[in-house]
Design a protein around this motif. Structure first.
Motif, PDB file in Angstrom:
ATOM      1  N   PRO A 162       0.829  -1.207   0.000  1.00  0.00           N
ATOM      2  CA  PRO A 162       0.000   0.000   0.000  1.00  0.00           C
ATOM      3  C   PRO A 162       0.866   1.262   0.000  1.00  0.00           C
ATOM      4  N   THR A 163       0.500   2.205  -0.864  1.00  0.00           N
ATOM      5  CA  THR A 163       1.353   3.374  -1.116  1.00  0.00           C
ATOM      6  C   THR A 163       0.554   4.656  -0.994  1.00  0.00           C
ATOM      7  N   ALA A 164       1.126   5.624  -0.300  1.00  0.00           N
ATOM      8  CA  ALA A 164       0.559   6.979  -0.229  1.00  0.00           C
ATOM      9  C   ALA A 164       1.450   7.932  -1.003  1.00  0.00           C
ATOM     10  N   LEU A 165       0.830   8.870  -1.704  1.00  0.00           N
ATOM     11  CA  LEU A 165       1.546   9.943  -2.379  1.00  0.00           C
ATOM     12  C   LEU A 165       1.105  11.268  -1.774  1.00  0.00           C
ATOM     13  N   ALA A 166       2.056  12.037  -1.292  1.00  0.00           N
ATOM     14  CA  ALA A 166       1.798  13.400  -0.838  1.00  0.00           C
ATOM     15  C   ALA A 166       2.514  14.327  -1.807  1.00  0.00           C
ATOM     16  N   LEU A 167       1.767  15.038  -2.626  1.00  0.00           N
ATOM     17  CA  LEU A 167       2.330  15.814  -3.731  1.00  0.00           C
ATOM     18  C   LEU A 167       2.302  17.294  -3.389  1.00  0.00           C
ATOM     19  N   PHE A 168       3.472  17.901  -3.412  1.00  0.00           N
ATOM     20  CA  PHE A 168       3.625  19.304  -3.065  1.00  0.00           C
ATOM     21  C   PHE A 168       3.721  20.129  -4.346  1.00  0.00           C
ATOM     22  N   PRO A 169       2.978  21.223  -4.465  1.00  0.00           N
ATOM     23  CA  PRO A 169       2.784  21.875  -5.764  1.00  0.00           C
ATOM     24  C   PRO A 169       4.041  22.419  -6.411  1.00  0.00           C
ATOM     25  N   ALA A 170       5.046  22.826  -5.629  1.00  0.00           N
ATOM     26  CA  ALA A 170       6.277  23.374  -6.213  1.00  0.00           C
ATOM     27  C   ALA A 170       7.373  22.329  -6.347  1.00  0.00           C
ATOM     28  N   ASP A 171       7.033  21.051  -6.172  1.00  0.00           N
ATOM     29  CA  ASP A 171       8.021  19.998  -6.336  1.00  0.00           C
ATOM     30  C   ASP A 171       8.350  19.827  -7.815  1.00  0.00           C
ATOM     31  N   VAL A 172       9.403  19.067  -8.068  1.00  0.00           N
ATOM     32  CA  VAL A 172       9.881  18.836  -9.422  1.00  0.00           C
ATOM     33  C   VAL A 172       9.055  17.735 -10.081  1.00  0.00           C
ATOM     34  N   LEU A 173       8.387  18.033 -11.198  1.00  0.00           N
ATOM     35  CA  LEU A 173       7.740  17.031 -12.051  1.00  0.00           C
ATOM     36  C   LEU A 173       6.793  16.122 -11.270  1.00  0.00           C
ATOM     37  N   LEU A 174       5.635  16.666 -10.913  1.00  0.00           N
ATOM     38  CA  LEU A 174       4.628  15.871 -10.222  1.00  0.00           C
ATOM     39  C   LEU A 174       4.176  14.723 -11.124  1.00  0.00           C
ATOM     40  N   PRO A 175       4.071  13.512 -10.588  1.00  0.00           N
ATOM     41  CA  PRO A 175       3.790  12.342 -11.439  1.00  0.00           C
ATOM     42  C   PRO A 175       2.339  12.312 -11.899  1.00  0.00           C
ATOM     43  N   PRO A 176       2.088  11.811 -13.106  1.00  0.00           N
ATOM     44  CA  PRO A 176       0.705  11.575 -13.527  1.00  0.00           C
ATOM     45  C   PRO A 176       0.054  10.525 -12.630  1.00  0.00           C
ATOM     46  N   LYS A 177      -1.119  10.825 -12.123  1.00  0.00           N
ATOM     47  CA  LYS A 177      -1.756   9.922 -11.160  1.00  0.00           C
ATOM     48  C   LYS A 177      -2.090   8.573 -11.789  1.00  0.00           C
ATOM     49  N   ALA A 178      -2.497   8.571 -13.077  1.00  0.00           N
ATOM     50  CA  ALA A 178      -2.843   7.301 -13.721  1.00  0.00           C
ATOM     51  C   ALA A 178      -1.612   6.415 -13.865  1.00  0.00           C
ATOM     52  N   TRP A 179      -0.461   7.012 -14.185  1.00  0.00           N
ATOM     53  CA  TRP A 179       0.775   6.231 -14.283  1.00  0.00           C
ATOM     54  C   TRP A 179       1.118   5.636 -12.921  1.00  0.00           C
ATOM     55  N   ALA A 180       1.007   6.460 -11.873  1.00  0.00           N
ATOM     56  CA  ALA A 180       1.314   5.977 -10.527  1.00  0.00           C
ATOM     57  C   ALA A 180       0.411   4.799 -10.159  1.00  0.00           C
ATOM     58  N   ALA A 181      -0.868   4.892 -10.518  1.00  0.00           N
ATOM     59  CA  ALA A 181      -1.810   3.833 -10.170  1.00  0.00           C
ATOM     60  C   ALA A 181      -1.509   2.529 -10.907  1.00  0.00           C
ATOM     61  N   ARG A 182      -0.898   2.615 -12.095  1.00  0.00           N
ATOM     62  CA  ARG A 182      -0.549   1.396 -12.834  1.00  0.00           C
ATOM     63  C   ARG A 182       0.698   0.724 -12.294  1.00  0.00           C
ATOM     64  N   HIS A 183       1.533   1.462 -11.575  1.00  0.00           N
ATOM     65  CA  HIS A 183       2.822   0.923 -11.139  1.00  0.00           C
ATOM     66  C   HIS A 183       2.932   0.730  -9.634  1.00  0.00           C
ATOM     67  N   LEU A 184       2.004   1.320  -8.894  1.00  0.00           N
ATOM     68  CA  LEU A 184       2.032   1.195  -7.440  1.00  0.00           C
ATOM     69  C   LEU A 184       0.619   0.965  -6.935  1.00  0.00           C
ATOM     70  N   ASN A 185       0.511   0.309  -5.787  1.00  0.00           N
ATOM     71  CA  ASN A 185      -0.777   0.100  -5.147  1.00  0.00           C
ATOM     72  C   ASN A 185      -1.142   1.363  -4.365  1.00  0.00           C
ATOM     73  N   VAL A 186      -1.550   2.384  -5.097  1.00  0.00           N
ATOM     74  CA  VAL A 186      -1.811   3.692  -4.490  1.00  0.00           C
ATOM     75  C   VAL A 186      -3.148   3.651  -3.770  1.00  0.00           C
ATOM     76  N   THR A 187      -3.104   3.876  -2.471  1.00  0.00           N
ATOM     77  CA  THR A 187      -4.323   3.884  -1.664  1.00  0.00           C
ATOM     78  C   THR A 187      -4.657   5.259  -1.108  1.00  0.00           C
ATOM     79  N   ARG A 188      -3.735   6.211  -1.273  1.00  0.00           N
ATOM     80  CA  ARG A 188      -3.978   7.559  -0.757  1.00  0.00           C
ATOM     81  C   ARG A 188      -3.174   8.556  -1.586  1.00  0.00           C
ATOM     82  N   VAL A 189      -3.811   9.622  -2.027  1.00  0.00           N
ATOM     83  CA  VAL A 189      -3.124  10.719  -2.710  1.00  0.00           C
ATOM     84  C   VAL A 189      -3.555  12.024  -2.057  1.00  0.00           C
TER      85      VAL A 189
END
Length: 384
Positions: free
Chosen positions: A324-351
């Motif tokens: 199970p994976t959580a993503l906490a995305l900060f707006p000024a970070d470098v290259l925020l990942p596409p959520k659909a790509w993340a969901a295909r490669h990780l068991n994302v349970t929280r964004v």
């Protein structure tokens, strides 16, 4: 060696040598009417170096750092330095936090008490963690690898041994950003049975999206990412290219010049943080210099750069991560990942989309990150 208590004490000779170098800098010119677009701006760097030389007090910072419970142990031929702060609550959940470049274990200095002692900051003591923050091999007070091959996967394997064999935790959480995100994902991929879940603040540069030949197969978000990533690498990726190909050449100058080292790191602190172009909006001079000092007094800028080389030349591919994976995305970070790509490669349970903050998440927005980590791991506590 068994786990041993560690205290920082930099010899006077190193500090005296640093003072000499800070007083005998040969400054370059800067082209008129230019700012940061060609690299670290001269006036800003001179101001920081002046403060470093005349006002900064390493011994005071050293004393403050030594208030953390720090240790070293020997794993796979490397002396690993780490903070190990016990949680103040009925059943603390063990959590290992992994830093990146160009920061250090100090990335997590502000967040440690928020996680270990939430009750003192308006939280619930049942949300407490035992917090472990290692220095990645080749960074800070961990030793420098003498043999090739120490990449993110090898570090992840070392962290598994640190947590289970050295510290006795049969299961734990893991979190990180930048290099720490990569290490944490390899830990999840290769040691899933050890983890409750992983918490990430980025997924790094997604190379397979950048190299995708058929854009028609990409979503609109993925196409935007590919364009943004290509532009970012072209404009901002010079450091990565040289550290991935010729880190030894770079190490000579940065290991010999404190102003050169400060210029190399300051550019990234400014460009990757949510500081709106003004470092002082996010970081004090003492904070910046202490991060730089960790590299200087340990002479690890070269060995830290070598990790990029190892990751570029010896890192195996990652498969799907089931933990199970959580993503906490900060707006000024470098290259925020596409959520659909993340969901295909990780068991994302929280964004979580954070309202502010950049790449140095725990350093910039410790309260927001601490709360997100607490909320993500709360359901796992019944299994602890």
């Amino acid at each position: 060696m068994a786990v041993e208590r560690f205290h920082i004490h930099v010899p006077d000779e190193i500090l005296d040598d640093l003072q000499y170098r800070l007083r005998h800098i040969r400054w370059p010119d800067q082209v008129e009417d230019t700012g940061w677009e060609r690299g670290t701006e001269l006036t800003t760097l001179k101001s920081l170096v002046s403060y470093w030389r005349d006002q900064y007090d390493w011994r005071a910072q050293e004393s403050a750092l030594n208030r953390l419970a720090q240790f070293r142990c020997h794993i796979d031929g490397i002396d690993v330095h780490f903070v190990h702060e016990r949680g103040k609550g009925p059943n603390p959940l063990p959590l290992i936090l992994t830093h990146g470049w160009p920061d250090s274990y100090l990335r997590y200095q502000k967040i440690i008490p928020l996680l270990t002692d939430p009750a003192s900051y308006g939280g619930n003591p049942e949300d407490s963690f035992d917090v472990i923050v290692p220095s990645v091999p080749g960074f800070g007070f961990s030793s420098r690898p003498k043999q090739p091959g120490v990449n993110n996967k090898r570090v992840a394997d070392m962290w598994a041994k640190l947590m289970t064999e050295e510290l006795g935790y049969p299961k734990f959480g893991a979190a990180g950003g930048d290099v720490g995100s990569g290490v944490t994902r390899y830990l999840a991929a290769n040691h899933p049975e050890l983890l409750y879940g992983i918490h990430l603040t980025d997924i790094g540069i997604i190379r397979d999206l950048m190299s995708a030949a058929d854009e028609a197969k990409l979503s609109e978000e993925e196409r935007r990412y590919k364009q943004a990533a290509s532009a970012w690498v072209a404009q901002e990726g010079g450091y990565m290219s040289i550290q991935s190909t010729r880190p030894q050449t770079l190490a000579y100058g940065l290991s010999d010049s404190p102003s050169g080292l400060a210029g190399w790191l300051m550019e990234k602190f400014r460009a990757w943080s949510d500081c709106q172009g003004d470092l002082k909006q996010r970081f004090s001079e003492d904070e910046l210099i202490t991060h730089i000092m960790v590299y200087w007094v340990t002479n690890t800028i070269g060995s830290s750069a070598h990790l990029y080389y190892e990751n570029a030349h010896s890192l195996p591919p990652l498969g799907y991560i089931e933990v199970p994976t959580a993503l906490a995305l900060f707006p000024a970070d470098v290259l925020l990942p596409p959520k659909a790509w993340a969901a295909r490669h990780l068991n994302v349970t929280r964004v979580t989309s954070m309202p502010r903050g950049g790449h140095f998440t725990a350093w910039e927005e410790p309260e927001a990150l601490a709360e997100d980590i607490r909320e993500f791991y709360r359901p796992f506590r019944a299994k602890n």
